[in-house]
Design a protein around this motif. Structure first.
Motif, PDB file in Angstrom:
ATOM      1  N   VAL A   1      19.581 -39.570  46.065  1.00  0.00           N
ATOM      2  CA  VAL A   1      20.189 -39.253  44.780  1.00  0.00           C
ATOM      3  C   VAL A   1      19.985 -37.778  44.445  1.00  0.00           C
ATOM      4  N   LEU A   2      20.903 -37.229  43.669  1.00  0.00           N
ATOM      5  CA  LEU A   2      20.701 -35.907  43.077  1.00  0.00           C
ATOM      6  C   LEU A   2      19.971 -36.059  41.754  1.00  0.00           C
ATOM      7  N   GLU A   3      20.273 -37.159  41.055  1.00  0.00           N
ATOM      8  CA  GLU A   3      19.588 -37.510  39.812  1.00  0.00           C
ATOM      9  C   GLU A   3      19.666 -39.016  39.659  1.00  0.00           C
ATOM     10  N   GLY A   4      18.580 -39.611  39.199  1.00  0.00           N
ATOM     11  CA  GLY A   4      18.590 -41.048  38.999  1.00  0.00           C
ATOM     12  C   GLY A   4      17.381 -41.505  38.217  1.00  0.00           C
TER      13      GLY A   4
ATOM     14  N   ARG B   1      15.259 -35.524  39.126  1.00  0.00           N
ATOM     15  CA  ARG B   1      16.399 -34.654  39.424  1.00  0.00           C
ATOM     16  C   ARG B   1      16.018 -33.745  40.587  1.00  0.00           C
ATOM     17  N   ASP B   2      16.813 -33.795  41.638  1.00  0.00           N
ATOM     18  CA  ASP B   2      16.628 -32.916  42.791  1.00  0.00           C
ATOM     19  C   ASP B   2      17.051 -31.506  42.371  1.00  0.00           C
ATOM     20  N   LEU B   3      16.253 -30.525  42.718  1.00  0.00           N
ATOM     21  CA  LEU B   3      16.548 -29.142  42.335  1.00  0.00           C
ATOM     22  C   LEU B   3      17.092 -28.335  43.510  1.00  0.00           C
ATOM     23  N   GLY B   4      17.937 -28.970  44.322  1.00  0.00           N
ATOM     24  CA  GLY B   4      18.531 -28.298  45.469  1.00  0.00           C
ATOM     25  C   GLY B   4      17.597 -28.238  46.664  1.00  0.00           C
ATOM     26  N   SER B   5      16.728 -29.227  46.780  1.00  0.00           N
ATOM     27  CA  SER B   5      15.759 -29.251  47.878  1.00  0.00           C
ATOM     28  C   SER B   5      16.449 -29.472  49.221  1.00  0.00           C
TER      29      SER B   5
ATOM     30  N   LYS C   1       7.931 -30.486  54.358  1.00  0.00           N
ATOM     31  CA  LYS C   1       9.156 -31.228  54.021  1.00  0.00           C
ATOM     32  C   LYS C   1       9.471 -31.151  52.531  1.00  0.00           C
ATOM     33  N   ILE C   2       8.585 -30.518  51.763  1.00  0.00           N
ATOM     34  CA  ILE C   2       8.770 -30.361  50.325  1.00  0.00           C
ATOM     35  C   ILE C   2       9.189 -28.924  50.053  1.00  0.00           C
ATOM     36  N   SER C   3      10.262 -28.746  49.282  1.00  0.00           N
ATOM     37  CA  SER C   3      10.731 -27.406  48.929  1.00  0.00           C
ATOM     38  C   SER C   3       9.790 -26.770  47.909  1.00  0.00           C
ATOM     39  N   ARG C   4       9.905 -25.450  47.758  1.00  0.00           N
ATOM     40  CA  ARG C   4       9.028 -24.743  46.803  1.00  0.00           C
ATOM     41  C   ARG C   4       9.161 -25.333  45.404  1.00  0.00           C
ATOM     42  N   LYS C   5      10.369 -25.555  44.946  1.00  0.00           N
ATOM     43  CA  LYS C   5      10.631 -26.229  43.666  1.00  0.00           C
ATOM     44  C   LYS C   5      11.571 -27.376  44.004  1.00  0.00           C
ATOM     45  N   HIS C   6      10.997 -28.517  44.333  1.00  0.00           N
ATOM     46  CA  HIS C   6      11.724 -29.627  44.945  1.00  0.00           C
ATOM     47  C   HIS C   6      12.495 -30.461  43.921  1.00  0.00           C
ATOM     48  N   CYS C   7      11.800 -30.912  42.869  1.00  0.00           N
ATOM     49  CA  CYS C   7      12.438 -31.803  41.896  1.00  0.00           C
ATOM     50  C   CYS C   7      11.666 -31.765  40.586  1.00  0.00           C
ATOM     51  N   CYS C   8      12.260 -32.368  39.562  1.00  0.00           N
ATOM     52  CA  CYS C   8      11.539 -32.549  38.309  1.00  0.00           C
ATOM     53  C   CYS C   8      11.628 -34.022  37.916  1.00  0.00           C
ATOM     54  N   ILE C   9      10.598 -34.468  37.218  1.00  0.00           N
ATOM     55  CA  ILE C   9      10.549 -35.839  36.720  1.00  0.00           C
ATOM     56  C   ILE C   9      10.423 -35.780  35.208  1.00  0.00           C
ATOM     57  N   ILE C  10      11.262 -36.555  34.539  1.00  0.00           N
ATOM     58  CA  ILE C  10      11.263 -36.645  33.079  1.00  0.00           C
ATOM     59  C   ILE C  10      10.832 -38.054  32.705  1.00  0.00           C
ATOM     60  N   LEU C  11       9.820 -38.168  31.864  1.00  0.00           N
ATOM     61  CA  LEU C  11       9.340 -39.479  31.418  1.00  0.00           C
ATOM     62  C   LEU C  11       9.992 -39.845  30.098  1.00  0.00           C
ATOM     63  N   LEU C  12      10.543 -41.039  30.049  1.00  0.00           N
ATOM     64  CA  LEU C  12      11.106 -41.594  28.823  1.00  0.00           C
ATOM     65  C   LEU C  12      10.279 -42.809  28.429  1.00  0.00           C
TER      66      LEU C  12
END
Length: 101
Positions: free
Chosen positions: A70-73, A55-59, A37-48
């Motif tokens: 969400v697409l990004e949140g 951010r969803d990477l088109g999964s 259920k996880i895409s090859r490059k599913h998402c990225c997480i940015i820590l602030l």
């Protein structure tokens, strides 16, 4: 800073140990999640400083924050994050939670 996505369903808990992390099944990802259920490059997480951004990477199966797709949140400690079929809760050390050193 110590941040972790604690698994509340299938999948491993994930320590967020870099400012930007790529999550997916592919071997080039910073965090590999072995699930169909996880895409090859599913998402990225940015820590602030006091939150994280996903951010969803088109999964195929998407990401959601507190049940909302969400697409990004942004999300904060205690929020529920769903990546594909894997559910997590964000935990952060008390220094970040309180905003004081």
């Amino acid at each position: 800073m110590t941040a972790q996505l604690v698994a509340i369903s299938e999948g491993p808990s994930i320590i967020l140990n870099k400012p930007i992390l790529l999550l997916g099944r592919h071997e080039e990802c910073d965090v590999q999640i072995d699930s169909q259920k996880i895409s090859r490059k599913h998402c990225c997480i940015i820590l602030l400083k006091n939150k994280a951004i996903i951010r969803d990477l088109g999964s195929t199966n998407g990401v959601s924050i507190n049940g909302k797709k969400v697409l990004e949140g942004s999300f904060v400690p205690g929020d529920e994050l769903c990546i594909g079929n894997c559910k997590y809760i964000l935990h952060w050390d008390s220094v970040i939670l309180n905003g004081t050193p």
